[in-house]
Write an enzyme that holds these catalytic residues in place. Structure first.
Site, PDB file in Angstrom:
ATOM      1  N   GLU A  14     -72.121 -23.035 -42.205  1.00 55.65           N
ATOM      2  CA  GLU A  14     -72.041 -24.154 -42.654  1.00 55.65           C
ATOM      3  C   GLU A  14     -70.713 -24.833 -43.404  1.00 55.65           C
ATOM      4  OE1 GLU A  14     -72.553 -27.012 -45.557  1.00 55.65           O
ATOM      5  OE2 GLU A  14     -73.811 -25.743 -46.516  1.00 55.65           O
ATOM      6  N   CYS A  24     -70.250 -30.459 -49.740  1.00 58.05           N
ATOM      7  CA  CYS A  24     -70.051 -30.672 -48.432  1.00 58.05           C
ATOM      8  C   CYS A  24     -70.562 -31.638 -47.859  1.00 58.05           C
ATOM      9  CB  CYS A  24     -70.402 -29.384 -47.725  1.00 58.05           C
ATOM     10  SG  CYS A  24     -72.297 -29.161 -47.703  1.00 58.05           S
TER      11      CYS A  24
HETATM   12  C1  UN1 Z   1     -73.157 -27.955 -49.955  1.00 55.63           C
HETATM   13  O1  UN1 Z   1     -72.275 -28.913 -50.729  1.00 55.63           O
HETATM   14  O2  UN1 Z   1     -72.717 -26.990 -49.608  1.00 55.63           O
HETATM   15  O3  UN1 Z   1     -77.400 -32.230 -49.602  1.00 55.63           O
HETATM   16  C2  UN1 Z   1     -74.664 -28.137 -50.009  1.00 55.63           C
HETATM   17  C3  UN1 Z   1     -76.861 -31.795 -50.521  1.00 55.63           C
HETATM   18  C4  UN1 Z   1     -77.329 -30.508 -51.310  1.00 55.63           C
HETATM   19  C5  UN1 Z   1     -76.826 -29.454 -50.648  1.00 55.63           C
HETATM   20  C6  UN1 Z   1     -75.233 -29.479 -50.536  1.00 55.63           C
HETATM   21  N1  UN1 Z   1     -78.586 -30.232 -51.231  1.00 55.63           N
HETATM   22  O4  UN1 Z   1     -75.931 -32.307 -51.165  1.00 55.63           O
END
Ligand code: UN1
Length: 510
Positions: free
Chosen positions: A260, A294
């Protein structure tokens, strides 16, 4: 500190945890610092390479027992862990806030995400279904079943110091795997607190070696974990650059990886969009977690006719964002994680100034202590190389478009493919965006932002985001091995594809 002691942490902590006992044999010292104050919170003795060996042995021995525990019983362990998480939500949320700089509601939200994940895993522990497949051969039965995989390596990033582990660990655990966690060395206390809590429950139930921890910033130890053939699956959350190396190392040993990686998420605002929905969604997406998710919104692709109205409203909203101590309930934006992150922000701002980009709001580093920067809005005439890169900071680039096809093409024209969103009241635009001609991302939302996904869906993205999926839906299949079984209960031995393979009769036989 009160929060630390209530969570069982001291001023000196061990960063190696295998089974029920601390494994750290006096390795190098790591200092955890509060990014809002730059003050030391506590120190951690990192796990050495030898500790890693010991921990992996324990996780492997743990697996040999845990795999025989019935899945619903494994689920019951996770249900009891969820109870502990509920009881400690406020404390854990505060620790997330202190160590990662997230505002307290986001810290609490992260713990809630672990609880949701645990609840999901409990239900799933009774639903690891296989299939019965019609056999082409008479009196034959064919089926697919799923077995535990082994000890799983989980490497997580600083921005979700607890939840992303839970996405992996709770699913892996109900699948019968054990877990070795290497958290980001920027947030080790969050990991240690979660380990303590989970293993307190596991110890009371007599299940040793299910959850283990390796805190290190030593590349050799991290690489030993990635290259370790005893770990059939490596799950990694972080940058594309590191993810690429991990994929290479794991592929070399024909292991399985789940990645990821970086995102470069866009929101499209068309000519019919309801700005009362769009503005708060964009601000949360771009400024929430100080732009360090992310899933953070990094690009805003707006219909030319809405540009002036949108920018006026966005600038007004940005002016009102209170920045500061993430534990203060009025604050909406905390610090960046460290000085390196501030430098990356500064480099991007310098690059914008040197190109055709125009800074509409922000662009400055705030005076210390703490790694604070201004949330920043940039008008961009074209999608430059800079905009195509992921800068892990609260910088939002605004681009304009004339047709929805052009907007979708801009949105897809980056190497990353995690999250995307469209604000519209036009049914055709919505359907086009979600069609095969639309967004090429793993997540595609309509009339809501790019970040803040629920755990029930499969989470992850395409292209340089790595292709992995974590959390909900059927991602549990990553954590198990599939076995196709065919059982012949007839007195014949028919071959598939109608192949005739009759042995010659023995001479002299009747
Ligand atoms: C991340 O930033 O690695 O959808 C995960 C989202 C969160 C998860 C982010 N539930 O922003």
């Amino acid at each position: 500190m009160d929060v630390l002691s209530k969570l069982g942490l001291g001023m000196t902590n061990s960063g190696g945890f295998g089974g029920f006992s601390w494994q750290s044999s006096g390795g190098e010292i790591l200092t955890s610092k509060n990014p809002a104050t730059e003050k030391e919170i506590a120190v951690i003795e990192m796990a050495s390479r030898n500790d890693y060996e010991e921990i992996t042995k324990i996780a492997h021995q743990g697996f040999l027992k845990w795999r025989e525990v019935p899945a619903p019983v494994r689920g019951e362990c996770i249900r009891l862990i969820a109870q502990e998480l509920r009881a400690h939500k406020d404390l854990l949320g505060t620790l997330v806030s202190i160590e990662s700089g997230k505002i307290k509601p986001e810290g609490d939200g992260e713990v809630q995400e672990m609880i949701d994940m645990a609840d999901f895993a409990v239900g799933l522990s009774r639903m690891l279904y296989g299939k019965i497949i019609p056999s082409e051969r008479k009196h034959h039965r064919m089926l697919e079943q799923w077995h535990p995989l082994g000890p799983v390596g989980v490497i997580t990033a600083f921005n979700f110091p607890m939840a992303v582990w839970a996405w992996n660990a709770f699913i892996a655990a109900i699948c019968g795997d054990t877990v070795i966690w290497k958290p980001s060395h920027k947030v080790p206390l969050c990991a240690i607190a979660v380990q303590l809590l989970c293993n307190k429950v596991m110890k009371s139930l007599g299940h040793d070696g299910v959850f283990s921890l390796v805190v290190t910033h030593d590349t050799a130890t991290a690489e030993a974990l990635v290259a370790d053939e005893r770990l059939p699956l490596i799950s990694f959350t972080g940058s594309t650059r590191v993810g690429r190396n991990i994929a290479g190392m794991v592929s070399q040993r024909l292991g399985r990886y789940l990645l990821e990686l970086s995102g470069n998420n866009a929101v499209i605002i068309d000519e019919t969009a309801d700005l009362d929905l769009a503005i708060p969604a964009v601000v949360f997406g771009a400024v929430g977690t100080a732009g360090q998710r992310c899933t953070s919104t990094r690009r805003l692709i707006v219909h030319r006719s809405r540009y002036d109205q949108l920018v006026t409203q966005l600038v007004a909203a940005y002016k009102q964002i209170p920045i500061g101590n993430p534990l203060d309930p009025h604050i909406l934006m905390g610090p960046l994680i460290d000085d390196l992150a501030v430098q990356a922000y500064q480099r991007a701002i310098e690059e914008i100034k040197g190109t055709s980009g125009e800074i509409l709001f922000g662009g400055s580093v705030l005076d210390g202590p703490g790694h604070f920067v201004e949330p920043t809005l940039v008008y961009a005439q074209e999608q430059s190389e800079l905009i195509r890169r992921e800068t892990f900071a609260p910088i939002l680039y605004i681009l304009t478009f004339d047709s929805i096809e052009e907007a979708i093409s801009l949105q897809n024209d980056v190497k990353q493919g995690l999250s995307s969103a469209l604000f519209t009241q036009n049914l055709r635009h919505e359907e086009l965006f979600l069609s095969v001609l639309g967004s090429d991302c793993g997540l595609a939302n309509v009339n809501m932002g790019t970040s803040g996904a629920e755990i029930g869906g499969a989470f992850g993205g395409e292209k340089e985001t790595g292709g992995g999926r974590e959390a909900g839906s059927d991602v549990w299949k990553y954590y198990m091995r599939r076995q196709t079984c065919t059982i012949n209960w007839s007195n014949e031995l028919p071959l598939a594809q109608g192949i005739n393979f009759t042995l010659p009769k023995k001479e002299g036989a009747m």
